[in-house]
Design a protein around this motif. Structure first.
Motif, mmCIF file in Angstrom:
data_model
loop_
_atom_site.group_PDB
_atom_site.id
_atom_site.type_symbol
_atom_site.label_atom_id
_atom_site.label_comp_id
_atom_site.label_asym_id
_atom_site.label_seq_id
_atom_site.Cartn_x
_atom_site.Cartn_y
_atom_site.Cartn_z
ATOM 1 N N VAL A 158 -7.671 0.706 0.447
ATOM 2 C CA VAL A 158 -8.344 1.643 0.061
ATOM 3 C C VAL A 158 -7.954 2.790 -0.869
ATOM 4 O O VAL A 158 -9.178 3.585 -1.381
ATOM 5 C CB VAL A 158 -9.714 1.561 1.322
ATOM 6 N N ILE A 159 -7.530 3.213 0.321
ATOM 7 C CA ILE A 159 -7.172 5.236 -0.093
ATOM 8 C C ILE A 159 -6.586 4.630 -1.617
ATOM 9 O O ILE A 159 -7.395 5.566 -2.586
ATOM 10 C CB ILE A 159 -5.605 5.370 0.800
ATOM 11 N N SER A 160 -5.677 3.973 -2.085
ATOM 12 C CA SER A 160 -5.261 4.428 -2.985
ATOM 13 C C SER A 160 -6.358 4.038 -4.342
ATOM 14 O O SER A 160 -5.828 4.070 -5.324
ATOM 15 C CB SER A 160 -4.130 3.437 -3.929
ATOM 16 N N SER A 161 -7.282 2.916 -4.316
ATOM 17 C CA SER A 161 -8.174 2.712 -5.687
ATOM 18 C C SER A 161 -8.933 3.479 -5.056
ATOM 19 O O SER A 161 -10.637 3.070 -5.497
ATOM 20 C CB SER A 161 -8.894 1.260 -5.228
ATOM 21 N N ASN A 162 -9.532 4.887 -4.194
ATOM 22 C CA ASN A 162 -10.499 5.577 -4.517
ATOM 23 C C ASN A 162 -10.356 7.222 -5.085
ATOM 24 O O ASN A 162 -10.968 7.408 -4.077
ATOM 25 C CB ASN A 162 -10.681 5.256 -2.728
ATOM 26 N N GLU A 163 -9.311 7.171 -5.285
ATOM 27 C CA GLU A 163 -8.994 8.768 -5.955
ATOM 28 C C GLU A 163 -9.850 9.298 -5.038
ATOM 29 O O GLU A 163 -9.535 10.666 -4.912
ATOM 30 C CB GLU A 163 -8.454 8.690 -7.472
ATOM 31 N N LYS A 164 -10.874 9.671 -6.616
ATOM 32 C CA LYS A 164 -12.141 10.668 -6.200
ATOM 33 C C LYS A 164 -12.650 10.795 -4.668
ATOM 34 O O LYS A 164 -12.753 12.445 -4.377
ATOM 35 C CB LYS A 164 -13.307 10.003 -6.774
ATOM 36 N N VAL A 165 -12.918 9.613 -3.949
ATOM 37 C CA VAL A 165 -13.362 10.413 -2.553
ATOM 38 C C VAL A 165 -12.373 10.543 -1.705
ATOM 39 O O VAL A 165 -12.189 11.932 -0.875
ATOM 40 C CB VAL A 165 -13.811 8.304 -2.039
ATOM 41 N N VAL A 166 -10.926 10.301 -2.119
ATOM 42 C CA VAL A 166 -10.017 10.467 -1.487
ATOM 43 C C VAL A 166 -9.476 12.217 -2.317
ATOM 44 O O VAL A 166 -9.720 13.187 -1.102
ATOM 45 C CB VAL A 166 -8.742 10.393 -1.391
ATOM 46 N N ALA A 167 -10.017 12.856 -2.612
ATOM 47 C CA ALA A 167 -10.316 13.787 -3.729
ATOM 48 C C ALA A 167 -11.097 15.198 -3.130
ATOM 49 O O ALA A 167 -10.844 16.145 -2.468
ATOM 50 C CB ALA A 167 -10.048 14.319 -5.224
#
Ligand code: ADP
Ligand code: MG
Ligand code: ZN
Length: 480
Positions: free
Chosen positions: A429-438
């Motif tokens: 989930v983290i690797s496919s949600n770059e914007k949210v993670v940023a």
């Protein structure tokens, strides 16, 4: 002058049908309904030459009601004839009690705006119900004597209530006490509980009561409150415009929302009361009274206090639960079998109450046993299922009556507690949600909620939400 300058004074006369199998003076059934005049015999239709025999259970039930409302019980009591001429009463008199009622000087506590207040009971006496007149268009008036001779208690309160709201609260409380004492089914729609509302008004500060009117035979709490509201306003308006209140009997017309005058009030002497010569006095020895006292269940007020201290539930929740004995018993059994009584009360108040409401069911028709509710609560407490899965399981229990363990097993609803699987999923989930993670890494803490939402979706709600958050934060914080 305005409404605020007046005080409202209300006293009630409540009629309650007792749940004996047979009538008060004969063996006829007390069952509600039935074809007209099929639950009758020569005694309850007042044939000449018949003699009444008092049903012992009537006395016992009335004493139960008296003890449950803190009344004194008369060891010597008698029955009297109340004479009036109307076709619903075939003997032209009603056997009632006049000067020596079975129970007297009781009181019921109610809670008004957070304060406890006592409403005095003048007396409780036994009497027989009358028949029903049916006014059929074209057929004239017909009479059905099925209800004639059904035992009643009449509960007379002191003029202690001071607002229409108190009438509603008192009636709810009284109904709950009568249900707990198991003396009546209190079905308002079948007329087993009905009340006369006596009401007067007086200027605030005045010590004398005003002239009262009486609204007869009101068969719903709601109507009693509305009738009192209307009547208080009507009386105040009458006085304010220079008129006087006539002591009279009025009727509540719910369609028009008004009270209507029926007749001037009758006085006791109009009834020519005299001792009933065909019946013996009622002797209730002290030992018998004590025996009945011992057989009474714990009343709602005491239960409320105990539930708060013993199970740690809130006073508000306790009120809702103890209002009905069935629900109180249900709660207590479930609470004993569960790991968390407070959660049990939450489930009852939110889920069970709303389901019963939806299904228009009475308390007591919960489709599964309290032990199963406890089982469900325990599954959640032990983190075997999440709260949201719990709701799904609950819905199925309601439909099928199956045990929560069976449902969880059959549908594979157990919470995913394998950390490895959750960590893998979190990484994905983290690797496919770059914007949210940023966003998260730049300080927007709440961004993690969106990642959690995705994980809950992937696991169909079967992951422990707290665990999911912890795992996500762990990984994210390592990326800082
Ligand atoms: P009755 O036997 O004529 O019906 P009671 O004196 O027994 O009259 O009272 C009947 C009911 O009316 C009781 O509930 C009592 O509390 C109530 N009541 C009596 N006087 C007043 C009053 N002035 N205002 C309101 N209620 C009253
Ligand atoms: Mg009266
Ligand atoms: Zn009969």
């Amino acid at each position: 002058m305005s409404y605020q300058d007046y005080e409202i004074v209300i006293g009630l006369e409540v009629h309650c049908e007792l749940k004996t199998e047979s009538k008060i003076f004969c063996g006829c059934t007390t069952k509600f309904g039935g074809d007209p005049n099929t639950h009758c015999c020569p005694i309850c239709t007042g044939m000449p030459g018949t003699l009444p025999v008092l049903n012992e259970n009537v006395v016992e039930y009335a004493v139960r009601a008296g003890l449950a409302t803190n009344c004194k019980i008369a060891e010597f009591s008698k029955q009297d004839r109340k004479n009036y001429f109307y076709p619903d009463l075939p003997k032209a008199y009603q056997v009632s009690q006049f000067d020596l009622p079975l129970c007297y000087e009781g009181e019921v506590e109610i809670e008004v705006n957070g304060e406890v207040k006592k409403v005095g009971l003048t007396r409780i006496h036994i009497e027989e119900d009358a028949g029903k007149l049916l006014h059929e268009a074209g057929e004239g008036s017909l009479v059905d004597y099925n209800r004639c001779g059904v035992p009643l208690i009449e509960i007379v309160t002191e003029p202690d209530m001071r607002s229409p709201e108190e009438v509603g609260i008192f009636m709810q409380k009284l109904r709950s006490i009568l249900l707990y004492s198991d003396v009546s089914d209190c079905k308002m729609n079948e007329g087993s509980l009905r009340c006369d509302v006596n009401l007067s008004v007086r200027k605030k500060g005045s010590t004398e009561f005003g002239t009262r009117t009486e609204m007869k035979n009101i068969n719903s709490f709601n109507f009693a409150v509305k009738a009192a509201e209307y009547e208080a306003k009507r009386q105040i308006k009458t006085i304010e415009s220079g008129g006087t209140i006539v002591q009279e009997t009025r009727r509540w017309d719910d369609v028009k929302g008004v009270t209507v005058s029926m007749r001037s009030k009758e006085e006791a002497h109009d009834y020519r009361y005299f001792p009933e010569p065909d019946l013996m006095p009622i002797i209730t020895p002290k030992e018998k009274i004590e025996e009945i006292r011992k057989s009474l269940p714990e009343m709602p007020d005491l239960r409320k206090v105990r539930y708060i201290s013993e199970y740690g539930i809130s006073p508000k929740d306790a009120d809702l639960i103890v209002a009905s004995r069935n629900m109180a018993d249900y709660f207590e059994t479930a609470a004993k079998a569960s790991k968390n009584a407070k959660t049990v009360s939450n489930w009852i108040i939110t889920e069970i109450f709303s389901k019963l409401n939806e299904d228009q069911k009475e308390e007591g028709s919960i489709p599964f046993k309290p032990e199963l509710l406890a089982e469900l609560v325990n599954l959640i407490e032990e983190d075997i299922i999440s709260n949201s899965i719990g709701k799904k399981v609950f819905a199925q229990m309601w439909e099928t009556g199956k045990s929560p363990n069976t449902i969880v097993e059959e549908e594979g609803l157990k919470q995913i507690s394998d950390d490895g699987a959750l960590i893998d999923m979190a990484k994905e989930v983290i690797s496919s949600n770059e914007k949210v993670v940023a966003d998260y890494l730049s300080g927007k803490e709440q961004a993690v909620q969106s990642l959690m939402g995705q994980m809950m979706k992937k696991t169909k709600g079967q992951a422990n939400p707290k665990k999911v958050i912890d795992i996500l934060k762990d990984i994210l914080n390592q990326m800082k």
